[in-house]
Design a protein around this motif. Structure first.
Motif: not given
Length: 305
Positions: A96-101, A116-123, A145-147, A277-288
Motif C-alpha cells: 500500500p506504500l508503493y504507489g506514493k513512493i 507499474n506494479l501488478v498484484i493478484s488476489g482472491d479469497l 502505479h498499483l493495479h 518507509l525505508k523498507l518499502a523504498r528498499f523493496n521498490i529499489a529491488l523492483y526497479l
C-alpha cells in the motif's frame, strides 16, 4: 483421457506412480476447471499428485490449462509481484506504500520509464491463515502505479475451486502455479522462494511468459523483503545469485507480529514509521532492478533517496 486414469497415475503409490506428460496434465487440469470430474475425484487427484510431487513439465501443463481460461488486461510498463494466496500473519503488507513512493520517484526521475506494479488476489487459500492482498486492496486507495487483479474476474474457474481447496486444507499444485499467471501481460515478474529447489522450479516454469523472471528470498510467500536476503535470475542458462544486506542501506527493522489483524495492518501503512518507509523504498529499489529501470540496487537507492 478418463480422469480415473490420471488419479491412478499419481495415486497408486511409489511403485505404480508415474509423471504425467505436459499434455496429460493440461487435460487433467482442464477437466478440473470445467467440473468434468467429480469433487471426490478432484480431491483424490490433487492429494495424490501433491504426495507424488509435481514435475516441472506437469507444472507447465497446469499453467497451459489455466491460461486457456484467463481473461487478460494489458498493463503497460509493468512488473507482476507474485504474492501467495494463503495469507500472512507475521508482518504487514508493504505494497500500500508503493504507489506514493513510485509517484514521487518518477516525478524526481523523469528519465526513468514509469513502472507499474501488478498484484493478484482472491479469497484466502490453504494451507495457512492470515491477511490476503485482497483484504488490503478492498480497504485502501493505492494510487495510479498499483493495479489489482481479482481472480474472481480474470480466472473464475480457479477461484471457484476455493471451497474444495479449503475442505482439503492442504497445499496443492495450484499454490505453486497461481502466483505468476500474468493476467496483466507484464514484461517482468518476481515471486519468492525459501528453498533453493523452488528457485530453479519457478525460473523454469514461468520464464516463457516474461522478458525476465526473478525469485527473491523474502517472507511469508511474498516478494516483500523484511530482512537480509538474496535474489536469483537465470542468465545464459545459469542461475545467478545476488546477495543484499539491509544495513548497507541504513535499514534496521526487527519487528514481528503474531496473527496481525487487518486493523493493525491498515494502521501501519496509514501511519508508517521511518523504518517501514525505508523498507518499502528498499523493496521498490529491488523492483526497479528487476524491471531493468536501473543498473544496480545502489543506483536505485540513491535515486529513491
Amino acid at each position: 483421457m478418463s480422469f480415473k486414469k490420471y488419479i491412478k497415475a499419481v495415486g497408486t503409490g511409489p511403485k505404480g506412480n508415474r509423471d504425467l506428460s505436459k499434455e496429460e496434465t493440461a487435460d487433467a487440469v482442464e477437466q478440473i476447471l470445467t467440473n468434468s470430474a467429480t469433487q471426490a475425484q478432484i480431491g483424490a487427484f490433487l492429494i495424490g499428485w501433491r504426495t507424488k510431487l509435481e514435475s516441472n513439465d506437469e507444472l507447465k501443463g497446469a499453467i497451459i490449462a489455466l491460461k486457456k481460461f484467463m481473461k487478460y488486461k494489458k498493463v503497460e510498463n509493468s512488473l507482476e509481484l507474485g504474492y501467495s494466496f494463503d495469507g500472512r500473519c507475521d508482518n504487514p503488507f508493504l505494497f500500500p506504500l508503493y504507489g506514493k513512493i513510485l509517484e514521487e520517484f518518477h516525478k524526481n526521475n523523469p528519465d526513468i520509464t514509469p513502472l507499474n506494479l501488478v498484484i493478484s488476489g482472491d479469497l484466502l487459500q490453504p494451507a495457512k491463515d492470515g491477511l490476503t492482498t485482497k483484504d488490503l486492496f478492498s480497504s485502501l486507495d493505492v494510487g495510479q502505479h498499483l493495479h489489482f487483479f481479482d481472480r474472481v474476474e480474470y480466472l473464475k474457474e480457479l477461484s471457484d475451486l476455493t471451497p474444495l481447496r479449503l475442505e482439503l486444507g492442504l497445499r496443492t499444485v495450484f499454490n505453486t502455479v497461481e502466483k505468476l499467471l500474468n493476467p496483466a501481460l507484464s514484461d517482468y515478474g518476481v515471486t519468492t522462494a525459501f528453498h533453493k529447489p523452488y528457485v530453479q522450479k519457478y525460473l523454469d516454469i514461468f520464464s516463457d511468459y516474461y522478458k525476465d523472471v526473478y525469485v527473491v528470498k523474502a517472507s511469508e510467500g511474498s516478494p516483500e523483503v523484511f530482512k537480509d536476503g538474496k535474489y536469483w535470475k537465470m542468465i545464459d542458462g545459469k542461475i545467478e545469485e545476488f546477495l543484499f544486506s539491509l544495513k548497507d542501506f541504513g535499514i534496521n527493522y526487527d519487528k514481528t507480529y503474531e496473527n496481525i489483524s487487518l486493523e493493525e495492518a491498515l494502521n501501519i501503512v496509514k501511519n508508517p514509521d521511518e523504518e517501514i518507509l525505508k523498507l518499502a523504498r528498499f523493496n521498490i529499489a529491488l523492483y526497479l532492478v528487476f524491471s531493468n529501470r536501473v543498473n544496480s540496487l545502489e543506483e536505485a537507492w540513491k535515486r529513491l533517496n
